[in-house]
Design a protein around this motif. Sequence first.
Motif, short mmCIF file in Angstrom:
data_model
loop_
_atom_site.label_atom_id
_atom_site.label_comp_id
_atom_site.label_asym_id
_atom_site.label_seq_id
_atom_site.Cartn_x
_atom_site.Cartn_y
_atom_site.Cartn_z
N MET A 1 84.15 32.79 25.19
CA MET A 1 83.49 33.92 25.31
C MET A 1 82.31 34.08 24.36
O MET A 1 81.37 34.88 24.67
N LYS A 2 82.27 33.26 23.18
CA LYS A 2 81.25 33.40 22.43
C LYS A 2 80.03 33.11 23.01
O LYS A 2 78.87 33.87 22.72
N ASP A 3 79.86 32.15 23.64
CA ASP A 3 78.86 31.71 24.45
C ASP A 3 78.16 32.80 25.44
O ASP A 3 77.00 33.07 25.48
N ARG A 4 79.05 33.00 26.20
CA ARG A 4 78.77 34.12 27.20
C ARG A 4 78.25 35.67 26.53
O ARG A 4 77.27 35.93 27.02
N ILE A 5 78.61 35.93 25.42
CA ILE A 5 78.10 36.99 24.77
C ILE A 5 76.74 36.87 24.20
O ILE A 5 75.99 37.65 24.43
N ILE A 6 76.49 35.45 23.81
CA ILE A 6 75.22 35.21 23.23
C ILE A 6 74.35 35.26 24.41
O ILE A 6 73.10 36.02 24.34
N GLU A 7 74.68 34.93 25.50
CA GLU A 7 73.80 34.99 26.80
C GLU A 7 73.57 36.44 27.16
O GLU A 7 72.42 36.67 27.54
N PHE A 60 79.44 45.42 15.96
CA PHE A 60 78.58 45.00 16.71
C PHE A 60 77.29 44.38 15.91
O PHE A 60 76.25 43.80 16.25
N ASN A 61 77.79 43.93 14.57
CA ASN A 61 76.69 43.44 13.54
C ASN A 61 76.69 42.16 14.05
O ASN A 61 75.59 41.44 13.49
N SER A 62 77.42 41.23 14.51
CA SER A 62 77.42 39.93 14.69
C SER A 62 77.92 39.42 16.00
O SER A 62 78.87 40.23 16.40
N VAL A 63 77.86 38.31 16.49
CA VAL A 63 78.49 37.88 17.74
C VAL A 63 80.14 37.64 17.32
O VAL A 63 80.88 38.20 18.18
N ASP A 64 80.44 37.32 16.22
CA ASP A 64 81.81 37.21 15.80
C ASP A 64 82.46 38.49 16.00
O ASP A 64 83.62 38.83 16.34
N ASP A 65 81.75 39.57 15.31
CA ASP A 65 82.34 41.05 15.34
C ASP A 65 82.64 41.45 16.89
O ASP A 65 83.62 42.12 17.12
N ILE A 66 81.82 40.90 17.56
CA ILE A 66 81.59 41.37 19.19
C ILE A 66 83.09 40.83 19.79
O ILE A 66 83.72 41.16 20.54
N VAL A 67 82.94 39.45 19.33
CA VAL A 67 84.10 38.71 19.91
C VAL A 67 85.58 38.99 19.27
O VAL A 67 86.52 39.59 20.34
N ALA A 68 85.57 39.58 18.23
CA ALA A 68 86.96 40.27 17.76
C ALA A 68 87.30 41.42 18.36
O ALA A 68 88.18 41.91 18.46
#
Lengths: 75, 528
Positions: A1-7, A60-68
């Motif tokens: 999920m994390k990689d997809r969000i970064i994309e 939305f402050n970090s990718v981890d926040d978005i993943v959470a």
Amino acid sequence: MKDRIIEMLEAIHPGIDYETTGSLIDDRILDSFDVVSLVGDLMDEFDVEIGADLMVPENFNSVDDIVALIEGLEG
Amino acid sequence: MSYASLAFAGFVALALVLYYIVPARFRYVILLIFSYVFYVMACNKYVIYIIVTTVSTYFIARLMERSDVSLKAALSKEGIEKEAKKALKKQNKSHKKTLLTFALIFNFGILAVLKYGDFVIANINLVKLNVFHSTSFLGFINPVLPLGISFYTFQSMGYLIDLYYGKYECEKNFLKTALYVSYFPQIIQGPISRFNDLSKTLFSGASFNSLNMKYGLYRIFWGLFKKLVVADRVAVYVTNTIDRYQELRGVYLLIAVFFYSMQIYGDFSGGIDITIGVSQLFGVKVTENFDRPFFSKSVSEYWNRWHMTLGTWFRDYIFYPITVSKSMIDLGKKCRKLLGEALGKRVPIYIAMFTVWFTTGLWHGAQWRYIIWGLLNFVIILISTECEGVFGRINGFLKWEGTFIQRLFRVVRTFLIMSFLRVFDLSSAGISQALFVIRKSLTDISLPALDMMTELGLDEKELKAAVIGIVIMFVFDLIQRRGSVTDRLMRAPLMVRWSLTAALVIAVVIFGSYGPGYDSRAFIYLQF
């Protein structure tokens, strides 16, 4: 999920080290235009509904926040 | 009963005595009784509207809560599949959405009919006449607008929307819900408090605290100073000038434009100071509504610092729900494909912004001049967003980025823009009057004559009092930037504290502009 969000983030706003940045909103790296675009992409990709109440910087402050955020909605 | 009246002071004093006499757990009931007495004194039988909103808010809130409880029970059953859980949640959300939609349509419907019914009828009649050449006009409703209807409707509906999102639990006590909707210190002009903020202290029945009394009284007197010494004084000049706008030289109109900015700030923020101060006497903490708006460096910053609770209401309950709605997300995607990423992603945001500013205009009044005023704010914010790059290059060329001169320039520019936009608010005769006043005040410049200023309501003494009052108001705001002025005052030596307190009280009593029969002018936001 994390990689997809970064994309997705790269497609909206390229050239940022999303792995390490933890203040995407606070440092105005992402503006409101970017966040709304991202929300649309996330809703499509992960089949979740992101309500207006979740539109806060902490989500939305970090990718981890978005993943959470997404994991919370999926759970 | 105006907040700036002796009658109100007596009313609050009586409420305070009873509030602190009864046991803590009943104190909110005293506030509720006084809120309803206040409301009935102001609106008589039209109290029915606030009762209807209260009852509908309470029952919809309880029904949404019941729906959540049923969901919780269903989810807690053992062996339930993930998909089934998802379906149950979806079903609950849909049920809550139906309840919320009903409440919104019902309550905003009442507001729409009472506040905007005649405006719609007038426009229908205009279309009938001009397009269909028909003279069979619809009759006007001529309703009586209940006190604070926009404020309590927005506040109650905000509460229900928060409950829909599950931000906090609903209030189970009907009387407490009734107090939240009708709390008298904020019923006239807000602020539009959030339930989770206000309820913490509104229902707790705070114990008597001398510090709260001191802080509350200082705040009330500061509010009275802004209202009576500044706002009501310049209001006389502003009204007289606007009444004679066609015959007067532009310079008098220009002064009226600036004075109106001071009037509306003194009136509205002064009223809010009184609200916050009175609440503090009861140990109730009310949300701040102003953050020194005239020191803003842009129009959007100004709106983050002026009537802040209305701004955040629009952001949370109109702007975000529109931008993340399915239709807007789909539109955004289409636009990104068609117009490219940079331009396409702007469309949903600008549509939401347009809606917010249209509604903001309409909120201020059921007239086209208010709508134009709202949309002009939108256009200015849109231009400043789109031209950010150009402004950046200009700043680079001038080499003044971050300097005091640049900050000053931006503050003055924002003040001028906001003052001239306010002319639409001031011009009761409509848009053509507003345009006339703006044009004349910018083109017909000469030195103002004291005789004429006197004729318009401000003789030399009055003018001096007004200017000194405005300067004090701004100096106070400037000091406030470095922390609470009242905190500083409390830490000051006794002599300084007493001298400044006496000066403030004397200023209000001696230099307050008291209208005929010592009745202060109605607060401007009362009409909203």
